[in-house]
Motif scaffolding. Structure first.
Motif, PDB file in Angstrom:
ATOM      1  N   VAL A 151       0.859  -1.190   0.000  1.00 24.70           N
ATOM      2  CA  VAL A 151       0.000   0.000   0.000  1.00 24.70           C
ATOM      3  C   VAL A 151       0.887   1.229   0.000  1.00 24.70           C
ATOM      4  O   VAL A 151       1.819   1.320   0.810  1.00 24.70           O
ATOM      5  CB  VAL A 151      -0.917   0.011   1.238  1.00 24.70           C
ATOM      6  N   GLN A 193       0.314   5.370   0.188  1.00 27.52           N
ATOM      7  CA  GLN A 193      -0.558   6.537   0.313  1.00 27.52           C
ATOM      8  C   GLN A 193       0.247   7.784  -0.003  1.00 27.52           C
ATOM      9  O   GLN A 193       1.292   8.035   0.609  1.00 27.52           O
ATOM     10  CB  GLN A 193      -1.107   6.638   1.741  1.00 27.52           C
ATOM     11  N   ASN A 246      -6.830   6.694   7.083  1.00 30.78           N
ATOM     12  CA  ASN A 246      -7.112   5.951   5.860  1.00 30.78           C
ATOM     13  C   ASN A 246      -5.935   5.051   5.486  1.00 30.78           C
ATOM     14  O   ASN A 246      -6.125   3.906   5.050  1.00 30.78           O
ATOM     15  CB  ASN A 246      -7.438   6.919   4.727  1.00 30.78           C
ATOM     16  N   ASP A 249      -6.024   2.124   7.850  1.00 33.03           N
ATOM     17  CA  ASP A 249      -7.136   1.239   7.494  1.00 33.03           C
ATOM     18  C   ASP A 249      -6.796   0.383   6.279  1.00 33.03           C
ATOM     19  O   ASP A 249      -7.109  -0.815   6.230  1.00 33.03           O
ATOM     20  CB  ASP A 249      -8.393   2.062   7.192  1.00 33.03           C
ATOM     21  N   CYS A 250      -6.153   1.013   5.286  1.00 28.19           N
ATOM     22  CA  CYS A 250      -5.817   0.283   4.063  1.00 28.19           C
ATOM     23  C   CYS A 250      -4.694  -0.713   4.287  1.00 28.19           C
ATOM     24  O   CYS A 250      -4.622  -1.744   3.605  1.00 28.19           O
ATOM     25  CB  CYS A 250      -5.457   1.262   2.947  1.00 28.19           C
ATOM     26  N   SER A 306      -6.870  -3.590   5.490  1.00 28.34           N
ATOM     27  CA  SER A 306      -7.807  -4.146   4.508  1.00 28.34           C
ATOM     28  C   SER A 306      -7.160  -4.515   3.186  1.00 28.34           C
ATOM     29  O   SER A 306      -7.727  -5.286   2.415  1.00 28.34           O
ATOM     30  CB  SER A 306      -8.931  -3.143   4.247  1.00 28.34           C
ATOM     31  N   ARG A 307      -5.979  -3.906   2.901  1.00 33.60           N
ATOM     32  CA  ARG A 307      -5.262  -4.028   1.633  1.00 33.60           C
ATOM     33  C   ARG A 307      -6.048  -3.411   0.482  1.00 33.60           C
ATOM     34  O   ARG A 307      -5.832  -3.734  -0.686  1.00 33.60           O
ATOM     35  CB  ARG A 307      -4.913  -5.494   1.298  1.00 33.60           C
ATOM     36  N   LYS A 308      -6.938  -2.496   0.797  1.00 30.93           N
ATOM     37  CA  LYS A 308      -7.682  -1.773  -0.231  1.00 30.93           C
ATOM     38  C   LYS A 308      -6.865  -0.578  -0.738  1.00 30.93           C
ATOM     39  O   LYS A 308      -5.873  -0.185  -0.140  1.00 30.93           O
ATOM     40  CB  LYS A 308      -9.019  -1.282   0.329  1.00 30.93           C
ATOM     41  N   GLU A 309      -7.324   0.006  -1.849  1.00 27.02           N
ATOM     42  CA  GLU A 309      -6.661   1.176  -2.421  1.00 27.02           C
ATOM     43  C   GLU A 309      -6.846   2.377  -1.487  1.00 27.02           C
ATOM     44  O   GLU A 309      -7.951   2.636  -1.026  1.00 27.02           O
ATOM     45  CB  GLU A 309      -7.276   1.493  -3.784  1.00 27.02           C
ATOM     46  N   PRO A 310      -5.780   3.126  -1.198  1.00 25.51           N
ATOM     47  CA  PRO A 310      -5.921   4.295  -0.329  1.00 25.51           C
ATOM     48  C   PRO A 310      -6.600   5.461  -1.048  1.00 25.51           C
ATOM     49  O   PRO A 310      -6.774   5.442  -2.274  1.00 25.51           O
ATOM     50  CB  PRO A 310      -4.479   4.632   0.032  1.00 25.51           C
TER      51      PRO A 310
END
Length: 389
Positions: A146, A148, A345, A348-349, A352-356
């Motif tokens: 990730v 950011q 954020n 959190d990412c 979750s490994r989601k896109e920041p």
């Protein structure tokens, strides 16, 4: 009755901001720091305000007093101190790296951190040259990490509301965006007195041309081409990123820039700028200097139905074709620095490994807009893709 913020958003079909989740309740995050100056101290302060359980495990800076200063914070009392940031990357217990070095080190440090399997928070401008932007995007997208980018407006609540309003059509079609930023720090900001016996100047220079230590260059590196790119990547980059985000277009087709050194003749980058960038469906203009700063910085989105004025303090919407006493139809203030939510954020990412909120493509695009404006300045006032160098 004058609509308040909530009724205005509901009337235009907007929804509330997405809820934010916490990091793992029983997980302690271990951070490494590369570049421990003033901006990094602000980032660590923002991280502390998120409530996430973390510790600063290692600090790297080429100036010993900076790294020692970080160690005085409660979250960093057990941190190891390093001159060379590569030593941090060998520490497999570190989960993420925060980078707030001068610009010319950003991509080098970030690429090395990604290769070491670390998530990264990278201050803007993320790339010091347009070529570095290609390198950074490839490094991020070929990894599982990730990253950011440090454009905190993308996590700032009222900026998110503003973008939602614009994209919903609430202010009508937007064809021009005015941006500005005045910072009158030249007569009040006192450069730090540096003990050169505690500074690794050669390491600080990195890939820049070898040269003797200079107090002005060390303290005001943003205004020298080898280390920074002036106001266009420091200040304008924040605002043009909001324009890119709201308008969903981030590649200018033409750029113009007037730049002058009216305040600081010894600097290489201009201290006074007027720039205009043309995109396929809108124009962005920017003006700024080191003079009266009563307006500070902000943006104005001019739509056919309304004008949206946006600063870090809040936003205001003025409707067309209504009585003067009915304006503004919306006024929303900001109560928290968006850097806190932006750091949240990022955390959190990581979980979750989601896109920041500020992915690498957005970071490179806004940095490149500043670089393109500077190219226009250095090429006689105008840039097009045919004259990219």
């Amino acid at each position: 009755m004058r609509p308040n913020r909530r009724t205005f958003l509901l009337a235009t079909g907007m929804s509330a901001l997405a809820s934010r989740s916490a990091f793992g309740a029983n997980e302690r995050l271990r951070l490494g720091i590369i570049g421990a100056g003033g901006r990094m101290r602000s980032l660590v302060g923002a991280a502390e305000k998120t409530g996430v359980d973390f510790e600063v495990a290692a600090v790297s800076d080429v100036y010993a007093p900076h790294r020692e200063q970080v160690k005085t914070r409660p979250c960093a009392t057990n941190a190891t101190l390093h001159n060379d940031f590569h030593e941090l990357l060998d520490n497999k217990s570190i989960d993420a790296i925060l980078i707030a070095t001068p610009d010319h080190w950003h991509v080098r440090a970030a690429v090395a951190a990604l290769a070491a399997g670390k998530d990264v928070y990278l201050e803007k401008p993320v790339n010091h040259t347009m070529e570095e932007g290609v390198t950074l995007k490839k490094a991020v997208r070929s990894s599982k990490q990730v990253l950011q980018c440090g454009m905190q407006q993308r996590s700032w609540a009222h900026f998110r509301d503003a973008v939602n309003l614009i994209q919903s059509g609430a202010i009508g079609r937007v064809t021009q965006i005015r941006t500005y930023w005045w910072q009158n720090y030249n007569t009040t900001w006192i450069p730090e007195n540096i003990d050169t016996s505690k500074l690794d100047w050669k390491m600080w220079l990195g890939g820049a041309p070898d040269q003797p230590f200079d107090t002005e260059k060390y303290n005001r590196w943003r205004w020298y081409w080898s280390f920074g790119s002036g106001a266009m990547t420091d200040l304008f980059a924040h605002w043009v990123d909001v324009a890119h985000w709201a308008m969903k277009e981030n590649e200018p087709t033409t750029a113009f820039m007037l730049g002058d050194k009216f305040v600081q003749q010894k600097w290489e980058c201009p201290d006074t700028q007027q720039a205009a960038l043309r995109y396929p469906s809108y124009d962005v203009v920017y003006e700024g200097s080191l003079n009266s700063s009563i307006d500070d910085g902000g943006l104005e989105f001019r739509g056919f139905d309304a004008t949206l004025k946006l600063t870090r303090s809040g936003m205001t919407v003025y409707r067309e074709r209504v009585k003067k006493e009915q304006n503004p139809v919306l006024k929303a203030d900001s109560f928290q620095d968006g850097t806190v939510d932006h750091m949240q954020n990022f955390f959190d990412c990581m979980r979750s490994r989601k896109e920041p909120n500020a992915p690498v493509e957005a970071g490179v695009a806004c940095a490149n807009a500043g670089h393109i404006a500077n190219l226009a300045y250095r090429q006689g006032g105008m840039w097009t893709p045919k004259h990219a160098s």
